[in-house]
Motif scaffolding. Structure first.
Motif, PDB file in Angstrom:
ATOM      1  N   GLY A  30       9.831  57.377  15.174  1.00  0.00           N
ATOM      2  CA  GLY A  30      10.174  57.970  13.889  1.00  0.00           C
ATOM      3  C   GLY A  30      11.647  58.345  13.903  1.00  0.00           C
ATOM      4  N   THR A  31      12.317  58.148  12.771  1.00  0.00           N
ATOM      5  CA  THR A  31      13.723  58.530  12.669  1.00  0.00           C
ATOM      6  C   THR A  31      13.959  59.220  11.335  1.00  0.00           C
ATOM      7  OG1 THR A  31      14.451  56.459  11.618  1.00  0.00           O
ATOM      8  CG2 THR A  31      14.440  56.504  14.026  1.00  0.00           C
ATOM      9  N   CYS A  32      14.932  60.121  11.320  1.00  0.00           N
ATOM     10  CA  CYS A  32      15.349  60.772  10.070  1.00  0.00           C
ATOM     11  C   CYS A  32      16.859  60.851  10.023  1.00  0.00           C
ATOM     12  CB  CYS A  32      14.744  62.179   9.968  1.00  0.00           C
ATOM     13  SG  CYS A  32      15.293  63.081   8.492  1.00  0.00           S
ATOM     14  N   SER A  33      17.428  60.433   8.920  1.00  0.00           N
ATOM     15  CA  SER A  33      18.862  60.532   8.677  1.00  0.00           C
ATOM     16  C   SER A  33      19.073  61.125   7.297  1.00  0.00           C
ATOM     17  CB  SER A  33      19.521  59.148   8.713  1.00  0.00           C
ATOM     18  OG  SER A  33      19.309  58.506   9.938  1.00  0.00           O
ATOM     19  N   ALA A  34      20.225  61.748   7.102  1.00  0.00           N
ATOM     20  CA  ALA A  34      20.580  62.196   5.753  1.00  0.00           C
ATOM     21  C   ALA A  34      22.088  62.151   5.624  1.00  0.00           C
ATOM     22  CB  ALA A  34      20.056  63.607   5.475  1.00  0.00           C
ATOM     23  N   ARG A  35      22.562  61.843   4.412  1.00  0.00           N
ATOM     24  CA  ARG A  35      24.005  61.748   4.168  1.00  0.00           C
ATOM     25  C   ARG A  35      24.692  60.884   5.226  1.00  0.00           C
ATOM     26  NH1 ARG A  35      24.808  68.242   3.487  1.00  0.00           N
ATOM     27  NH2 ARG A  35      24.136  68.440   1.335  1.00  0.00           N
ATOM     28  N   GLY A  36      23.994  59.827   5.663  1.00  0.00           N
ATOM     29  CA  GLY A  36      24.623  58.893   6.597  1.00  0.00           C
ATOM     30  C   GLY A  36      24.745  59.384   8.022  1.00  0.00           C
ATOM     31  N   ARG A  37      23.956  60.381   8.401  1.00  0.00           N
ATOM     32  CA  ARG A  37      23.991  60.869   9.777  1.00  0.00           C
ATOM     33  C   ARG A  37      22.572  60.951  10.322  1.00  0.00           C
ATOM     34  NH1 ARG A  37      28.939  63.593  10.801  1.00  0.00           N
ATOM     35  NH2 ARG A  37      30.155  63.949   8.898  1.00  0.00           N
ATOM     36  N   ARG A  38      22.411  60.561  11.567  1.00  0.00           N
ATOM     37  CA  ARG A  38      21.115  60.660  12.216  1.00  0.00           C
ATOM     38  C   ARG A  38      20.801  62.120  12.494  1.00  0.00           C
ATOM     39  NH1 ARG A  38      17.782  56.658  14.388  1.00  0.00           N
ATOM     40  NH2 ARG A  38      18.824  55.615  12.667  1.00  0.00           N
ATOM     41  N   LEU A  39      19.629  62.585  12.084  1.00  0.00           N
ATOM     42  CA  LEU A  39      19.230  63.975  12.284  1.00  0.00           C
ATOM     43  C   LEU A  39      18.133  64.133  13.330  1.00  0.00           C
ATOM     44  CD1 LEU A  39      19.142  65.294   8.599  1.00  0.00           C
ATOM     45  CD2 LEU A  39      21.071  65.232  10.203  1.00  0.00           C
TER      46      LEU A  39
ATOM     47  N   GLY B  10      16.507  62.436   2.414  1.00  0.00           N
ATOM     48  CA  GLY B  10      16.892  61.786   3.654  1.00  0.00           C
ATOM     49  C   GLY B  10      16.272  60.412   3.722  1.00  0.00           C
ATOM     50  N   ASP B  11      16.606  59.686   4.770  1.00  0.00           N
ATOM     51  CA  ASP B  11      15.991  58.382   5.032  1.00  0.00           C
ATOM     52  C   ASP B  11      15.106  58.525   6.249  1.00  0.00           C
ATOM     53  OD1 ASP B  11      17.235  56.696   3.029  1.00  0.00           O
ATOM     54  OD2 ASP B  11      19.085  57.104   4.116  1.00  0.00           O
ATOM     55  N   ILE B  12      13.832  58.269   6.076  1.00  0.00           N
ATOM     56  CA  ILE B  12      12.872  58.439   7.163  1.00  0.00           C
ATOM     57  C   ILE B  12      12.192  57.097   7.419  1.00  0.00           C
ATOM     58  CG2 ILE B  12      10.773  59.635   7.896  1.00  0.00           C
ATOM     59  CD1 ILE B  12      12.895  61.195   5.196  1.00  0.00           C
ATOM     60  N   TRP B  13      12.024  56.750   8.670  1.00  0.00           N
ATOM     61  CA  TRP B  13      11.378  55.487   9.045  1.00  0.00           C
ATOM     62  C   TRP B  13      10.365  55.767  10.142  1.00  0.00           C
ATOM     63  CZ3 TRP B  13      12.657  50.818   6.710  1.00  0.00           C
ATOM     64  CH2 TRP B  13      13.823  50.808   5.935  1.00  0.00           C
ATOM     65  N   ILE B  14       9.226  55.085  10.082  1.00  0.00           N
ATOM     66  CA  ILE B  14       8.145  55.297  11.050  1.00  0.00           C
ATOM     67  C   ILE B  14       7.519  53.945  11.381  1.00  0.00           C
ATOM     68  CG2 ILE B  14       5.945  56.492  11.453  1.00  0.00           C
ATOM     69  CD1 ILE B  14       6.900  58.348   9.021  1.00  0.00           C
TER      70      ILE B  14
ATOM     71  N   GLY C 251      21.532  54.689   8.807  1.00  0.00           N
ATOM     72  CA  GLY C 251      21.333  56.113   9.017  1.00  0.00           C
ATOM     73  C   GLY C 251      22.146  56.722  10.142  1.00  0.00           C
ATOM     74  N   ARG C 252      23.232  56.065  10.537  1.00  0.00           N
ATOM     75  CA  ARG C 252      24.095  56.628  11.574  1.00  0.00           C
ATOM     76  C   ARG C 252      25.550  56.574  11.122  1.00  0.00           C
ATOM     77  NH1 ARG C 252      21.351  56.541  16.619  1.00  0.00           N
ATOM     78  NH2 ARG C 252      19.459  55.297  16.565  1.00  0.00           N
ATOM     79  N   ARG C 253      26.269  57.642  11.421  1.00  0.00           N
ATOM     80  CA  ARG C 253      27.679  57.687  11.092  1.00  0.00           C
ATOM     81  C   ARG C 253      28.447  56.745  12.018  1.00  0.00           C
ATOM     82  NH1 ARG C 253      30.578  61.133   7.674  1.00  0.00           N
ATOM     83  NH2 ARG C 253      28.511  61.026   6.746  1.00  0.00           N
ATOM     84  N   LEU C 254      29.253  55.868  11.434  1.00  0.00           N
ATOM     85  CA  LEU C 254      30.022  54.902  12.231  1.00  0.00           C
ATOM     86  C   LEU C 254      31.512  55.208  12.253  1.00  0.00           C
ATOM     87  CD1 LEU C 254      28.363  51.520  11.168  1.00  0.00           C
ATOM     88  CD2 LEU C 254      27.706  53.098  13.011  1.00  0.00           C
TER      89      LEU C 254
END
Lengths: 273, 273, 273, 273
Positions: free
Chosen positions: A154-163, A128-132, C160-163
C-alpha cells in the motif's frame, strides 16, 4: 420551492449534492498494519477528553483501503467514479472515560465525495493518491493471491510527495484479525468560522462516536508487515512513524452507516470562553 | 559506459525506462460487450490489408478492463502505481488473407507506462479515465457479486468528456464467453517522422499480430448488455456506435507477452513511393 | 478509403490522432537554473557519439516550463486541455563532432499529447506533476511580480514522489540569459521492437538535432537559484543532482517546430551487429 | 498539549490543516460571461430570504478563474501545488431585504484546499477539471494576446463529463466590466448532521455575506461571448443554461479575505421546529 439535498450544493431536485443522504453502504479491501509509535507523539494527537492508553500508549494501526460505496438504490455502482475510492489513514488508541477507543488523526482519500462524507463523520480527510495491490480470481504471476508468501503493498502520496508505504507478506489465515483498530472509533467533527475575531471558535466542534450496522467480514489473512511514514511540508503524520511494527492483515469488510453519536461538545465550552 | 533500458528514457542503470523489458505479465477483470456497428464505419477503420468480414461485417466488441501487470521479478506489484491501470477499447472484426482477425482502432488507458507499452504493441493508446464496477469477496449492498441480477458498469472519459458507457446485467455463467473479440488480434505499429517533407512517411509502420502465452481465464459470467459511444472533438470512435448490442461478459483473464509477429511492413512500400 | 493522421490513432477523418500534424506552435513561461553535476554522472548519460565537454564537463540546466501550444488553425487554444501542459527537464552539455551541444536525458510532462509529441522529437518523456509559480498582471501579495526579491518556484513529482524542486529569487533583468541550455539540442529518437530476440534492436534509434523557427523571447529576469533533485525508485535523474548551482532565469519564450534533422542512425549499426 | 490549526486535520504544530488560517490572499485571471437564464430556474436556486430580482430576474454570470493564493508569509507560493487552482462557477442575481445581491448555486474547483476553503465561505464546491486559455508576455501564434480578435476559452468537467464551455472573442478594453456578478455576494454555509433522525437538521446553516479588502483589478477587456452548460447525472446546473448571452470579460483581480458576515441563521429556525 425549496433547496434539497443532504450536503452542498443544495438544489431544486436534491440531486446535485456532493454527498447523497445516508444510509451509506460500504465495502472495501483492507490492508491493516498494527504498529507502535512514540507514546508522546500519540498523546500529542489526542483530542480533549482522551487520555493515553496506560498499558500500551503507543498502539497504532495504519490502514490502506480500496473502497466501493453507494447510497440506497445503488445507482452509483454502475457509474463507478461516484462509488470507488481509496484511502490511507492512521488510528491511535486511547482511553475515553475509562473505555479503550481509537481515533483517527490523519487520513487521505482520492475522491471528493468521500472527503466530504468523511468530514461529516469527523474524519479529517485531505486528498491524496492511494494504491493497494489487488488480488484477482486467478493464481498468476501478476496477481499475488491470498496465499502464504504473497506480498500486498500500500502507498499514499499527497501533493506529489510520498507519505506512507506499507507491505504485508502473507503467512496464513488469521485467528483474530487486527488488534490496534479494534476499539470503538471516536473522531472530532469540526467546521471553522470565518467571522473576524472568531477564527478559533469553530461553528462545529464535537467528539463523536461512529455507529454502523450490517457489518460483515471475509476470512482474514495475516502476515509479516513493514511500514514507513515519511515527513513532508504541511504534514505531521510522520511524528507517528513506527518504533515497532506488528502483524499485517488483509481482508474484505462491509458495513452501513446512517448515524453518529455525539459524545461531547467542545464548541459549547469555547462559546463560553 | 552505455545507456540501458527497453524504452525511453535509457539510462546508465537501465532503471529509468518507462517500460521495463519484456516479458510482461498481465491479469485483468474484463467487462466485454459484443455488439454490431455500421459495416461501413467498420470498413473505414481497417488498416491496409484487412477486408470486411463477409458474413458479419459490423461485428465489434467493447472492452473495459481493470488491469494489474508486472515484469519479471514483480517488484511493481507492491508499488501499485507502477502496476495497475484501467483501459477501454473497441475491436472490430475483419479478414486478413482469408483468416478472421480482430483489430483495435481506438483505446484509452489511465497510466503512462501502459500507454507506451501499448504503442510498442500497436495499440493506439491515448490517456483517459476508465472506471469499472468491482466485485468483492462479500455479498453485500455495495458489492454486486458475480450472481444473476448484478449490474456491472464501465465508463470511459478523456479530456473531460464522456466517451463510452457500458453495463451488463448478469444472468448466469456463460458457456462460450465473448465471441467478437475471439479472433486473433492484429494491430498497426506506427512511429511518425518529423523531418520536413516526410511527415507522411512514418519511421515505423507495420501490421503486427499479437502473441501471448501462459493464458488463463476464470469462469465467465454473461448477461444482458447496454452500450453507448459518445462523440467528442478530437475523437472518431462514435462512428462505431452500436446499431445492435449482443451479450455482455465478465471474467478474469491473465497472460504473458514477450513477442510480436510482424505480418506486413507498410513502411517499405512507402519508402519506395 | 484510408486512415489518416500524423500519429496514432489513425482514423478515417484524421481527427483522432493524439498528436496533430506539424507545425506545432509553442509559448511557455520558463524557469531555468544553470548548475553543475558530477562530470562522471553527466558522461554516463551521453548517447553514443557525444563526448564530455572538456572545459566544463558538469554543466547542466534544469528547466521548469509552463506551456501552451497548438497546431495550425489554433483550435486547441480555446479547448485548453488540448493545448496547455507543464514540464520539467534536465539538459547536459557535451561535444558532438567538436561542436558544443546539449542533450536531454530526463523529462516529465503532465499531458499525453505532449508526451507523444516529445517522443517523436527524441525527448524521453514520462508523465509527472509539474508546478511553477505564476506571475500575474497585478502587483499583489499572491503574485510575485517580475521584480527584485520575487521568488519563483518549480516542483516536479511522478508516481507520487517528489523528483525535483527549484527556486529563483529574482535580482534584476539579465543581460545574457541562461548559458547551460544555450547550445544546440540533440536528442535520441527511439522506438523499441517487441519481436522475440530483437528486444535490444530498436526499430528507431537515431540521434537528431532540433530545428525551430519564429523564435521570440521576452525580457529575461535573473536571480539567485536553489535546486534539489531527489532519488526515487525507477528514476536515475538524481545522479545528476547539483554539486554547484549557478544563476536562475525567468522569461517567456515561443517558437514553431515542423522539422528535425537526423544526425546519426544508431539503428543501422545495430542491424549490422 | 493541544491540537492546533484552522481546519481539519488539527495537529500538534498546527501545520497539517488543509486550510491554513486567514487572511487568505488571492489573485486570479478571470473570464466572466454575463448571461440570462430562465427566471424560474434562477428563482429555484435562491436560498430562503432571497427574492427574484424584479427588473431582471434571469440575470446570471458564468466565471472561469485561474487562481493563485496564499496565507500570510506566502510560503505556498513557491510550492505551487498548495497555491494554484482553477474554478468555474455561476452566480445568479436576487434581492435580499430589498438590496440587489448575487449568490453562487454551483461551483467546481480542482484542488482540495480550495474546496474546503470554499465550504467555510459558503461556496458549495465540488471537484472538477477547469481549463482557461492563458495570455503570455509575447504576441505569438500560441498565445492569444489581450487584443481585439483574441479568443479566450474556458471549460469545466467533473466525473468525466463536460459541464460547461465558454468563449470570449475580445473586441477592446471595457469601460465598466462585467455587470451580472457586480452586486454583493451572499452564500449559504452548511454543514450536515449525521445523527439519526437529524439528517435534515444541519449543524451549520446560515446565510453569509462575503467581505474582502485590498481589492485590485487590472484593465478589463471585453468581447463577444458564447456559453453552454451541459446536463449530467448528479448535476443540476444545466437548468441555468443561457437563454441569452451578454458580453464576456477578461481581467486580473486580487483581494484578501479574513472575515465573513452572518446575515441570517437558518439553523436557529430549524432547531426550533
Amino acid at each position: 420551492m425549496s433547496l434539497n439535498g443532504y450536503s452542498l450544493p443544495r438544489s431544486p431536485l436534491g440531486e446535485a449534492n456532493l454527498v447523497p443522504a445516508p444510509p451509506w453502504h460500504y465495502v472495501g479491501d483492507f490492508l491493516v498494519i498494527d504498529y507502535w509509535a512514540d507514546p508522546e507523539a500519540v498523546a500529542a494527537v489526542l483530542p480533549p477528553g482522551l487520555e493515553p492508553l496506560p498499558d500500551d500508549p503507543g498502539a497504532c494501526a495504519a490502514l490502506f483501503v480500496d473502497w466501493q460505496s453507494c447510497s440506497d438504490g445503488g445507482e452509483e455502482l454502475t457509474d463507478p467514479s461516484r462509488s470507488q475510492y481509496k484511502e490511507f489513514f492512521v488510528v491511535v488508541n486511547a482511553l475515553l472515560d475509562g473505555e479503550q477507543v481509537t481515533t483517527c488523526p490523519y487520513i487521505w482519500v482520492d475522491q471528493d465525495f468521500a472527503l466530504a462524507r468523511g468530514w461529516v463523520q469527523g474524519f479529517p480527510k485531505k486528498l491524496g493518491d492511494i494504491w493497494i495491490t489487488r488480488a484477482f480470481d486467478l493464481n498468476v504471476t501478476a496477481a499475488p493471491g491470498l496465499a502464504a508468501g504473497s506480498r500486498i503493498g500500500g502507498t499514499c502520496s499527497a501533493r506529489g510527495r510520498r507519505l506512507a508505504e506499507g507491505c504485508v507478506t502473507l503467512t496464513g489465515p488469521s485467528d483474530g484479525g487486527p488488534v490496534h483498530n479494534d476499539a470503538p472509533l471516536v473522531n472530532v467533527r469540526y467546521f471553522p468560522r470565518l467571522a473576524a475575531g472568531r477564527h478559533e471558535s469553530p461553528a462545529v466542534h464535537e467528539l463523536v462516536r461512529a455507529k454502523s450496522y450490517d457489518r460483515s467480514i471475509s476470512q482474514v489473512w495475516e502476515g509479516d508487515a513493514e511500514l514507513e511514514l515519511f515527513a513532508a511540508p504541511g504534514e505531521e503524520h510522520a511524528a507517528l512513524a513506527p518504533t515497532r511494527v506488528g502483524k499485517g492483515y488483509r481482508f474484505t469488510f462491509a458495513y452501513t452507516i446512517d448515524d453518529l453519536e455525539s459524545v461531547r461538545s467542545y464548541a459549547a465550552e469555547e462559546v463560553s470562553s
